[in-house]
Enzyme design. Structure first.
Site, PDB file in Angstrom:
ATOM      1  CG  HIS A  60      -1.702   1.679   1.300  1.00 16.15           C
ATOM      2  ND1 HIS A  60      -3.530   1.086   1.295  1.00 16.15           N
ATOM      3  CD2 HIS A  60      -1.997   2.543   1.649  1.00 16.15           C
ATOM      4  CE1 HIS A  60      -3.823   2.447   1.193  1.00 16.15           C
ATOM      5  NE2 HIS A  60      -2.400   2.615   1.999  1.00 16.15           N
ATOM      6  CD  GLU A  61       2.289   3.942   3.123  1.00 15.22           C
ATOM      7  OE1 GLU A  61       2.315   4.848   3.566  1.00 15.22           O
ATOM      8  OE2 GLU A  61       0.417   3.517   3.600  1.00 15.22           O
TER       9      GLU A  61
ATOM     10  CG  HIS B  27      -0.026   6.042  -0.727  1.00 10.82           C
ATOM     11  ND1 HIS B  27      -0.612   6.768  -1.706  1.00 10.82           N
ATOM     12  CD2 HIS B  27      -0.739   5.616   0.380  1.00 10.82           C
ATOM     13  CE1 HIS B  27      -1.644   6.702  -0.088  1.00 10.82           C
ATOM     14  NE2 HIS B  27      -1.541   5.676   0.351  1.00 10.82           N
TER      15      HIS B  27
HETATM   16 ZN   LIG Z   1      -2.523   4.940   2.229  1.00 11.51          ZN
END
Ligand SMILES: [Zn+2]
Length: 369
Positions: A60-61, A64
């Site tokens: 998830h990170e 980003h």
């Molecule tokens: Zn996030």
């Protein structure tokens, strides 16, 4: 958030693990211990699930970070903590579209991973019960991670998406940030209020523990929203200001050929300064910080010269007087330094330090400048 340690680098982004993760590892492993399974299967399933949860949050990170990087937002490090992770940017997005893509990438990634585990659950159901249970749990948790992060309160991903859309249509970054922050704090108070209600009323069979947990998330969100807003205000205050307006001409110059003992006794202790310019008749030679001095054991201070341990001028990050102050701060963040000399035609004309920058900006605001 402080506290944690480095795990290493991935795609040249530093990954840090916050201590709260050990709580998660323990909770996940213990909660998956299944009465019908042998202990061995339970523990192995628990540990593998923890690791896959960790990989999911990291993915998830990274989503980003990599989308951010592709859109001109450099990412220095990722810290994984109890509610997920935080990617540390060295600067904010310059365009609404870049912020939108970067913010949406994380939840999109979590949804995709959730879907993948959902598929594994469908395929292994009835064939391999331990894998199926693990997959269904990971599918749910990834969808929950996406949903939690999509709450439209700044600085959660949803808040950033919301801000970028408002920013895109109003063209007003400052107002969009303010509204997104208020929304974030509103959501935070809603969490705290529901938490308190659950603690006292215990509706729907919820326990006081659920209430405390919810209130804690709210408290955390409120802190995060306030901190992000302060950072945004700070960036706003720096807009349109140039280096020469926020530098200080008051700094201490020391000669390169004195020993560290002489430096500490003659300059560091009497002034309490942590940063020194090194120069002789020939001009500016380099800089020296307390951190440099500490890298030498005190027993060697009598024999070590300043010029030996200073950061020489040719290796220094310096600011130009007309450079905008925001980019100076971004450069300091990127290089993890607290001060930068301002150099004009080879001459040092001033110094920018974080402390001084904050004071100068406050004074400028007080004077209405
Ligand atoms: Zn996030």
């Amino acid at each position: 958030m402080g506290g944690g340690f480095n795990l290493g680098k991935i795609f040249s982004i530093q990954v840090r693990l916050h201590y709260t993760w050990f709580i998660i590892f323990a909770l996940v492993t213990v909660s998956l211990v299944h009465p019908h399974w042998s202990q061995w299967v339970s523990w192995v399933t628990g540990i593998i699930t923890s690791l896959l949860l960790f990989a999911s949050v990291l993915a998830h990170e990274l989503a980003h970070s990599l989308v951010g990087r592709a859109n001109g937002i450099p990412i220095k490090s990722i810290t994984l903590f109890i509610f997920g992770g935080v990617a540390q940017m060295t600067k904010e997005a310059a365009k609404a579209s870049a912020e939108f893509k970067m913010a949406a990438a994380g939840p999109a990634c979590s949804l995709a991973i959730g879907g993948l585990f959902g598929l594994i659950w469908l395929l292994t159901q009835g064939i391999a019960p331990s894998i199926a249970e693990m997959a269904s749990w990971l599918a749910l948790i990834n969808v929950a991670l996406a949903a939690f992060n999509l709450i439209p309160g700044f600085p959660l991903d949803g808040g950033r998406v919301f801000r970028s859309i408002m920013w895109r249509f109003s063209g007003n970054y400052r107002r969009s940030t303010r509204i997104a922050t208020w929304l974030g704090r509103g959501v935070a108070y809603l969490f705290i209020l529901s938490g308190i209600l659950i603690i006292f009323l215990r509706p729907f069979g919820l326990s006081w523990f659920n209430g405390i947990w919810l209130a804690f998330i709210g408290w955390f969100l409120d802190n995060a929203a306030s901190a992000s807003y302060r950072q945004a205000q700070w960036q706003e205050a720096l807009r349109g200001v140039i280096a020469s307006q926020v530098m200080t001409p008051y700094y201490i110059t020391v000669p390169p050929n004195i020993t560290l003992s002489q430096l500490v006794q003659g300059y560091v202790l009497p002034t309490g300064q942590r940063f020194f310019l090194v120069a002789d008749e020939g001009g500016f030679k380099g800089i020296l910080t307390v951190r440099n001095i500490k890298s030498v054991p005190p027993s060697d201070w009598n024999t070590t010269l300043v010029e030996k341990i200073m950061v020489p001028a040719d290796q220094l990050k310096v600011a130009r007087p007309e450079q905008d102050a925001l980019s100076v701060v971004e450069q300091m963040n990127e290089n993890d330094i607290n001060q930068m000399p301002v150099v004009d035609e080879g001459r040092v004309i001033g110094l920018i330090t974080r402390d001084n920058l904050i004071r100068t900006l406050r004074t400028r605001t007080d004077l209405g400048m």
